[in-house]
Design a protein around this motif. Structure first.
Motif, PDB file in Angstrom:
ATOM      1  N   ARG A 111      -6.044   6.840   3.173  1.00  0.00           N
ATOM      2  CA  ARG A 111      -6.038   7.858   2.354  1.00  0.00           C
ATOM      3  C   ARG A 111      -5.100   7.616   0.953  1.00  0.00           C
ATOM      4  NH1 ARG A 111      -4.097  13.433   5.265  1.00  0.00           N
ATOM      5  NH2 ARG A 111      -4.555  14.154   2.941  1.00  0.00           N
ATOM      6  N   ARG A 112      -4.263   6.932   1.137  1.00  0.00           N
ATOM      7  CA  ARG A 112      -3.060   6.538   0.276  1.00  0.00           C
ATOM      8  C   ARG A 112      -3.747   5.355  -0.751  1.00  0.00           C
ATOM      9  NH1 ARG A 112       0.963   5.011   3.107  1.00  0.00           N
ATOM     10  NH2 ARG A 112       1.937   7.115   3.647  1.00  0.00           N
ATOM     11  N   ALA A 113      -4.529   4.634  -0.354  1.00  0.00           N
ATOM     12  CA  ALA A 113      -5.304   3.615  -0.924  1.00  0.00           C
ATOM     13  C   ALA A 113      -6.244   4.407  -1.959  1.00  0.00           C
ATOM     14  CB  ALA A 113      -5.821   2.516  -0.030  1.00  0.00           C
ATOM     15  N   THR A 114      -6.724   5.329  -1.602  1.00  0.00           N
ATOM     16  CA  THR A 114      -7.935   5.937  -2.396  1.00  0.00           C
ATOM     17  C   THR A 114      -7.428   6.992  -3.195  1.00  0.00           C
ATOM     18  OG1 THR A 114      -8.468   7.504  -0.414  1.00  0.00           O
ATOM     19  CG2 THR A 114      -9.887   5.544  -0.565  1.00  0.00           C
ATOM     20  N   ALA A 152     -11.313   0.389   0.095  1.00  0.00           N
ATOM     21  CA  ALA A 152     -10.792   1.478   1.019  1.00  0.00           C
ATOM     22  C   ALA A 152     -11.538   2.752   0.831  1.00  0.00           C
ATOM     23  CB  ALA A 152      -9.326   1.657   0.712  1.00  0.00           C
ATOM     24  N   LYS A 153     -12.137   2.995  -0.302  1.00  0.00           N
ATOM     25  CA  LYS A 153     -12.891   4.015  -1.111  1.00  0.00           C
ATOM     26  C   LYS A 153     -14.312   4.219  -0.188  1.00  0.00           C
ATOM     27  CE  LYS A 153     -14.303   6.515  -4.951  1.00  0.00           C
ATOM     28  NZ  LYS A 153     -15.735   6.309  -5.193  1.00  0.00           N
ATOM     29  N   GLY A 172      -5.187  13.984   9.530  1.00  0.00           N
ATOM     30  CA  GLY A 172      -3.924  13.274   8.696  1.00  0.00           C
ATOM     31  C   GLY A 172      -3.550  11.824   9.433  1.00  0.00           C
ATOM     32  N   LYS A 173      -4.585  11.483   9.988  1.00  0.00           N
ATOM     33  CA  LYS A 173      -4.384  10.088  10.564  1.00  0.00           C
ATOM     34  C   LYS A 173      -4.890   8.995   9.502  1.00  0.00           C
ATOM     35  CE  LYS A 173      -4.094  11.645  15.226  1.00  0.00           C
ATOM     36  NZ  LYS A 173      -5.080  12.080  16.198  1.00  0.00           N
ATOM     37  N   VAL A 228       0.945  -1.105   0.016  1.00  0.00           N
ATOM     38  CA  VAL A 228       0.001   0.031   0.118  1.00  0.00           C
ATOM     39  C   VAL A 228       0.919   1.109   0.060  1.00  0.00           C
ATOM     40  CG1 VAL A 228      -1.630   1.164   1.454  1.00  0.00           C
ATOM     41  CG2 VAL A 228      -1.961  -0.930   1.186  1.00  0.00           C
ATOM     42  N   ARG A 229       2.060   1.335   0.771  1.00  0.00           N
ATOM     43  CA  ARG A 229       2.699   2.600   0.895  1.00  0.00           C
ATOM     44  C   ARG A 229       3.414   2.638  -0.530  1.00  0.00           C
ATOM     45  NH1 ARG A 229       4.227   0.676   6.418  1.00  0.00           N
ATOM     46  NH2 ARG A 229       6.144  -0.302   5.655  1.00  0.00           N
ATOM     47  N   GLU A 230       3.738   1.565  -1.220  1.00  0.00           N
ATOM     48  CA  GLU A 230       4.314   1.861  -2.545  1.00  0.00           C
ATOM     49  C   GLU A 230       3.370   2.061  -3.482  1.00  0.00           C
ATOM     50  OE1 GLU A 230       7.875   1.014  -3.490  1.00  0.00           O
ATOM     51  OE2 GLU A 230       8.240   0.715  -1.222  1.00  0.00           O
TER      52      GLU A 230
END
Ligand code: SF4
Ligand code: SF4
Length: 169
Positions: free
Chosen positions: A164-167, A116-117, A158-159, A103-105
């Motif tokens: 957030r990244r996945a969407t 996730a959305k 910001g948590k 996910v981070r990548e």
């Protein structure tokens, strides 16, 4: 014939990253006995699914191949492999760690992006319809909220960065 696997600095960095994640500490104890693969219920449905191979690929630092593998997303987190591993390798935690690194990548299968959305927008996987709340009212149950203000507040602070990244597109 496939090219030889090269264990360079990037490969070592990936292996160390997994080693440092909670549950990854015992990774180097794996002696490739195959008990995890023989016990895995997902393996029963698809012979291509092979937890031992994933562990081996991690040890060889094959980051791209591991993170782009469907297999890490198929793990059902049943803990059978972790229970049975004679070397105390916490494979279930390692699979979870690999998903988090993916996910981070930005490597996320479309179906997980959709989930996730939905969680980001509604705080749940399924939309609450008026019909649901009418039915609940008839049964004397309280109304369910269609959104989740607590979750929205956490995201705006910001948590929950992975959600957030996945969407992101
Ligand atoms: S059961 Fe444990 S030691 Fe055996 S292959 Fe799986 S992770 Fe390695
Ligand atoms: S936790 Fe995942 S890898 Fe381990 S046995 Fe269950 S489905 Fe297979």
């Amino acid at each position: 014939m496939a090219d030889p696997i090269r264990i360079d600095k990037d490969a070592l960095r990936f292996c160390e990253e997994v080693l440092k994640t909670p549950g990854g500490e015992n990774l180097l104890r794996c002696f490739a006995c195959g008990t995890c693969t023989a016990s895995c219920p997902v393996r029963e449905t698809d012979e291509r699914y092979n937890p031992r191979r994933i562990i081996r690929m991690v040890l060889l630092g094959m980051k791209n191949e591991v993170l782009r593998s469907d297999f890490i997303w198929l793990c059902s987190t049943c803990y059978t492999c972790s229970e049975r591993c004679p070397q105390g390798v916490h494979l279930t935690s390692i699979m979870r760690a690999l998903k988090n690194i993916a996910v981070r990548e930005g490597i996320i299968p479309p179906s997980f992006r959709m989930q996730a959305k939905a969680i980001r927008e509604m705080g749940k996987l399924y939309e609450i319809e008026d019909f649901d709340n009418k039915k609940r009212a008839r049964m004397g149950l309280p109304e369910l909220e269609k959104k989740c203000p607590d979750l929205e507040a956490l995201i705006s602070q910001g948590k929950l960065k992975d959600i957030r990244r996945a969407t992101l597109p």
